[in-house]
Design a protein around this motif. Structure first.
Motif, PDB file in Angstrom:
ATOM      1  N   ARG A  49       0.946  -1.242  -0.011  1.00  0.00           N
ATOM      2  CA  ARG A  49       0.205  -0.029   0.000  1.00  0.00           C
ATOM      3  C   ARG A  49       0.838   1.328   0.063  1.00  0.00           C
ATOM      4  N   ARG A  50       1.887   1.376   0.710  1.00  0.00           N
ATOM      5  CA  ARG A  50       2.648   2.594   0.852  1.00  0.00           C
ATOM      6  C   ARG A  50       3.676   2.621  -0.461  1.00  0.00           C
ATOM      7  N   TRP A  51       4.179   1.659  -1.056  1.00  0.00           N
ATOM      8  CA  TRP A  51       5.262   1.785  -2.004  1.00  0.00           C
ATOM      9  C   TRP A  51       5.108   1.100  -3.289  1.00  0.00           C
ATOM     10  N   GLY A  52       3.912   0.360  -3.176  1.00  0.00           N
ATOM     11  CA  GLY A  52       3.264  -0.016  -4.344  1.00  0.00           C
ATOM     12  C   GLY A  52       4.082  -1.327  -4.986  1.00  0.00           C
ATOM     13  N   THR A  53       5.446  -1.027  -5.543  1.00  0.00           N
ATOM     14  CA  THR A  53       6.445  -2.171  -5.988  1.00  0.00           C
ATOM     15  C   THR A  53       7.629  -2.105  -5.228  1.00  0.00           C
ATOM     16  N   MET A  54       8.391  -3.187  -5.399  1.00  0.00           N
ATOM     17  CA  MET A  54       9.698  -3.431  -4.784  1.00  0.00           C
ATOM     18  C   MET A  54      10.674  -2.114  -5.494  1.00  0.00           C
ATOM     19  N   SER A  55      10.483  -1.816  -6.689  1.00  0.00           N
ATOM     20  CA  SER A  55      11.191  -0.555  -7.295  1.00  0.00           C
ATOM     21  C   SER A  55      10.723   0.517  -6.671  1.00  0.00           C
ATOM     22  N   GLY A  56       9.484   1.126  -6.445  1.00  0.00           N
ATOM     23  CA  GLY A  56       9.213   1.996  -5.774  1.00  0.00           C
ATOM     24  C   GLY A  56       9.689   2.089  -4.516  1.00  0.00           C
ATOM     25  N   LEU A  57       9.830   0.974  -3.985  1.00  0.00           N
ATOM     26  CA  LEU A  57      10.491   1.092  -2.374  1.00  0.00           C
ATOM     27  C   LEU A  57      11.909   1.337  -2.533  1.00  0.00           C
TER      28      LEU A  57
END
Lengths: 186, 186
Positions: A49-57
């Motif tokens: 929910r907070r970062w969407g994807t591993m890439s976004g994280l």
DNA sequence: GCGTTAATGCAAGAGTTTTCGCGTTATAGT
DNA sequence: ACTATAACGCGAAAACTCTTGCATTAACGC
């Protein structure tokens, strides 16, 4: 009403720490959100929910790392400033963490899309320009920002990416080469 | 008994073509083996068996691309050779495909592991060294291989990775800078 | 404190990726 | 041409990733 403090901040820190830790042991593509969730003790749904994807994280991790980056030196002579700056670039490239972060940056390149330098990158360029301006005001012969990037920064990144990171003291060699190029032009 | 010919070669070519094609339209993390299987008409189980992962497949694509890379020039003067070489490096960096391939190379960097340059990379370095040796035998003042990589190649890659690829004709500027450095040393 | 509700935890489930066993195809050697 | 078997196709099952609705916790304003 946003709530950035308290538990949320703790969750963010825990997830970042777990991601960085896992990044040391695995390659980027082996990582997964469930893995980070497991390692951090934060529920995977929260991460999604907070970062969407591993890439976004990873982007968020990189942002935070860039933000805590130290300020540029203002020592006195251009050469000393440049030496300090080059060492400041070369040193983190020695650590395992940063090639990994660099990798994350490279991953962000999207096909066909005009690459827009990150805000921190632009800010850093502006600081460098100010360093050069100060030296010019003192009457020193100064390189352009492009020359600084091409002759000093590019080789540092090149070595770190494609072979072994350059030892920090070797970065002085690059600075002197830059100043030679400038001197010869005069 | 291995069977590289006939059907296997066809499968390899089809899969490579599909992967490269998809790479133009999607970003790395969006790609999946099933997607490539669909696009290539090759069964996904075959791709998994031959390449293991998407990353392994891309490695193979990169290898083939490197292998078909053209030979180095032998024009006559060192400057002309270097100009031809620099242009040969800069030109493919213009195309969208190659930053993507570069990205795949960067992805291969494993945390904590001594990076061993790929065979094609070493071969290329050897060719360059021969170019420099030929020039030296002719009595020209020559740079070291390290200087060539740092002053010409590194900026080209730096620009391609972190901002916009340098126009091909700009690469001449880098070559002349290299030769200036060499000349000044003499 | 107290109440509101943002943020997280939880668990089920939908969707994807990856593996596996087996039958089929067709390459390479004879 | 014939044979042995490497390589592939197929489909189902296993494993994993990601989403979603609801319950619970705790941050922030009062």
């Amino acid at each position: 009403m946003q709530r950035p403090g308290g538990r949320s901040a703790r969750v963010r820190a825990d997830v970042h720490a777990a991601a960085l830790d896992l990044l040391q042991k695995h390659q980027w593509e082996e990582l997964s959100v469930p893995m980070v969730a497991e390692a951090s003790g934060v529920h995977q749904a929260t991460i999604y929910r907070r970062w969407g994807t591993m890439s976004g994280l990873l982007n968020d991790v990189v942002s935070e790392w860039s933000a805590t980056d130290a300020a540029l030196p203002d020592i006195g002579s251009l050469r000393d400033d440049l030496l300090a700056y080059a060492a400041a670039v070369a040193k983190p490239l020695q650590e395992q963490m940063v090639p990994l972060i660099l990798r994350a940056v490279v991953m962000e390149i999207r096909p066909g899309e005009k690459r827009q330098p990150s805000a921190s990158f632009l800010e850093r360029e502006q600081q460098l320009q100010e360093m050069l301006d100060r030296a010019e005001a003192r009457g020193e012969a100064v390189p352009t920002l492009a020359e600084l990037l091409e002759i000093v920064v590019a080789p540092l990144y090149f070595h770190a990416l494609f072979s072994e990171p350059l030892p920090v003291k070797e970065s002085a060699r690059l600075v002197d080469r830059l100043l030679d190029v400038v001197a010869q032009r005069a």
